[in-house]
Design an enzyme around this catalytic site. Structure first.
Site, short mmCIF file in Angstrom:
data_model
loop_
_atom_site.label_atom_id
_atom_site.label_comp_id
_atom_site.label_asym_id
_atom_site.label_seq_id
_atom_site.Cartn_x
_atom_site.Cartn_y
_atom_site.Cartn_z
N PRO A 11 59.50 16.10 50.13
CA PRO A 11 60.55 15.17 50.55
C PRO A 11 61.94 15.82 50.64
CG PRO A 11 59.11 14.13 48.94
CD PRO A 11 58.66 15.55 49.04
N VAL A 12 62.31 16.70 49.68
CA VAL A 12 63.63 17.32 49.72
C VAL A 12 63.73 18.28 50.91
CG1 VAL A 12 65.26 18.84 48.54
CG2 VAL A 12 64.05 17.07 47.25
N LYS A 225 67.52 23.48 32.82
CA LYS A 225 68.86 23.23 33.35
C LYS A 225 69.93 23.75 32.39
CE LYS A 225 67.22 19.24 35.98
NZ LYS A 225 67.08 17.77 36.00
#
Lengths: 382, 382
Positions: A11-12, A225
């Site tokens: 999708p991205v 992250k």
């Protein structure tokens, strides 16, 4: 013009392609950059422009987008080239941008090759910069330029703000962040009085979690992250094993199927209910927070601090910017020499196809307008 | 190396000079840019390096800093050149950065000249980009590069975040901001139950206001910042007269001395007390908010929206990010196509010498690493 290769057509990746097509005029007019999609890759194969520097036609791009939306593989596409990403190694250079929106380790050799030959590399894929330190170090050494905004906070400009603090020579003392939309959603559900197991099930049903929700609940994604943020600040030789990670389920539930796991979570409900009550009795709320504490030693301006990194569920008092955070928003606070009494705070969507694509495209524009200078070379746009 | 000229040697100008000296190694090593301070200007005169490309010696810089801290004029300095900023016009070019941290309109001709000859111009001075539209338009037309972060939010990366949204082609629907540290402080004092007149007096005593507090209370300063944000989004032909500005004192108090004004403010105490009570009765708090509402017409990606801009005291509900904002922090929220349900929020110090200098220096690094491209030219760093 800049030749653009997209790796990953989930999708991205598809949103990035749509946005690049829609924005081409704007990018040409306002930023004097002409991004041409010349090749796309999935796990199985690729479609590559027959002529270097010639963009794939809109018809071919449309057909690829529909093809992938229907779950088919590029290997089977009419225009498929039969080549995998290795073929990219012969197509790199200063006027090339590689976008990696896969979730794979397999792209690393090609990306490194790109960086070393002066290509721009823009990542939503966290793996290449959250694996071994030596790989990270090679990725940032240039002469190519690396854009990493969408690896943290889904494209909300967290890295961009951090980069400005670093360029201004501000001393970063601490970074705290709620960096998982999924865990943010679950914290909000728990606060509303819903059980741990129900919160996970609804997050899973709504598509907020990975297919296996343990990938979120383990804290590994948040730790990656945090690792990226710490490394960006100049911390050297830091690895995932150096991060204290609190998992939101016991080890014993690791080796079972996802379906069994979703059943077993109700055994954890009482424990979490108690945690919530304890926190509330102290006037706090629970948030899954990544925390990086820096030690700059004697040298305020040295560029290699030490850091302690931890991620886990912590009670947050009402004075904290995290207190009022609900839902899937991410929030990062930077405590620095300049922002000492009151931190610099960035808050925004932490998940979603559109915001991730936004981050990728802003990185592309920024990188395209940056001079690559480590060797005195200049990144030209002709 | 990049030749740096600093216009304005107040507290911010002196901090920028100190920071640039301290950070020179870091900038050379990490960003491959070598900023050399070759000239400084105040209202009365200048000190300029005798040899182009040769930095002023640290001894001379130190003596200038002490000189200015003691309130003396550059015209009287031993090394004074006797020249005013007009002399700059002969020193411009691609390897030149002009920093304007004055608060003057007089610098505009030299800055425009700089932009037109390919120099980089970095502003904390709001005037050159908040006066007539035609001047703003000329300032952003290049080929030189313009850095404006420190004109809004004192260097907190508000413009940097906006620029990324624009580069990603996001449609900005609304920007709301508390953009005055002074008015933020006064709002907090009023909320604590202090009177309007006492709040102004303490802000004045603490040095949070301009020498004449009416310069803050009139809303003009906030309106200038709103104008800059709107123009940055591509709004054309917008001027200060198009902004609805709510002043926090009646017109009748404009024509008197500052001392008399400070005495007269107590006549406004009851009115403000009533406003606060009314707001609290509705579960809201009062904030001095700049609001920009965009109208993009039919064209989602056209780069020239219309905008309605207003600044004034508004009641803010507890669901707003402005509700918990206290003290002198600034906060800006961007509502966009991508950040529609929950806005992108940046919060940080909105006043202070250090944060303003940070913004200037981050702009300098960013601009130095940007290719100036409108004419296909490339900004070289040799």
């Amino acid at each position: 013009a800049i030749n653009v290769y997209v790796i990953g057509l989930g999708p991205v990746g598809r949103q990035v392609i749509r946005d690049l097509q829609l924005l081409n005029n704007l990018h040409c007019q306002n930023y004097q950059v002409d991004f041409r999609i010349v090749g796309v890759f999935d796990r199985t194969g690729s479609v590559i422009s027959k002529q270097t520097d010639l963009a794939l036609s809109s018809e071919v791009v449309q057909s690829i987008l529909s093809w992938k939306e229907n779950g088919a593989s590029l290997a089977d596409h009419t225009n498929g080239s039969g080549s995998t990403i290795d073929v990219l190694s012969s197509m790199l250079g200063a006027n090339t941008t590689i976008i990696d929106v896969s979730a794979s380790n397999d792209t690393i050799p090609v990306l490194l090759n790109g960086i070393q030959t002066g290509s721009t590399v823009v990542l939503a894929n966290k793996k290449p910069i959250s694996c071994r330190w030596s790989t990270y170090d090679a990725m940032v050494q240039g002469p190519g330029i690396l854009g990493i905004e969408s690896t943290v906070g889904a494209g909300t400009p967290i890295i961009a703000c951090l980069d400005r603090l670093l360029a201004a020579g501000d001393r970063i003392d601490a970074i705290e962040g709620v960096l998982s939309g999924t865990l943010g959603y679950i914290a909000t559900e728990l606060e509303k009085g819903n059980s741990y197991s129900d919160s996970i099930k609804s997050a899973h049903t709504l598509g907020f979690t990975e297919p296996d929700p343990r990938d979120d609940l383990s804290g590994t994604d948040v730790a990656r992250k945090a690792l990226i943020l710490a490394r960006r600040c100049g911390v050297k030789n830091l690895h995932m094993e150096n991060i204290a990670i609190e998992s939101l389920f016991p080890n014993i539930l690791q080796g079972i199927t996802t379906t069994d796991f979703l059943k077993e979570t109700s055994s954890l409900d009482d424990g979490f209910r108690q945690k919530i009550v304890n926190a509330q009795n102290q006037g706090t709320v629970l948030r899954y927070v990544a925390r990086i504490e820096f030690d700059w030693g004697m040298h305020e301006y040295k560029s290699t601090p030490e850091a302690k990194v931890s991620v886990g569920l912590v009670p947050v008092p009402s004075s904290s910017p995290f207190y009022s955070l609900t839902g899937t928003d991410n929030l990062v606070s930077f405590t620095t020499r300049t922002y000492s009494d009151s931190p610099l705070v960035v808050r925004g969507k932490g998940a979603g196809v559109e915001v991730t694509s936004n981050g990728v495209i802003a990185d592309m524009v920024t990188c395209a307008r940056s001079c690559s200078m480590p060797n005195g070379e200049v990144h030209r746009h002709d």
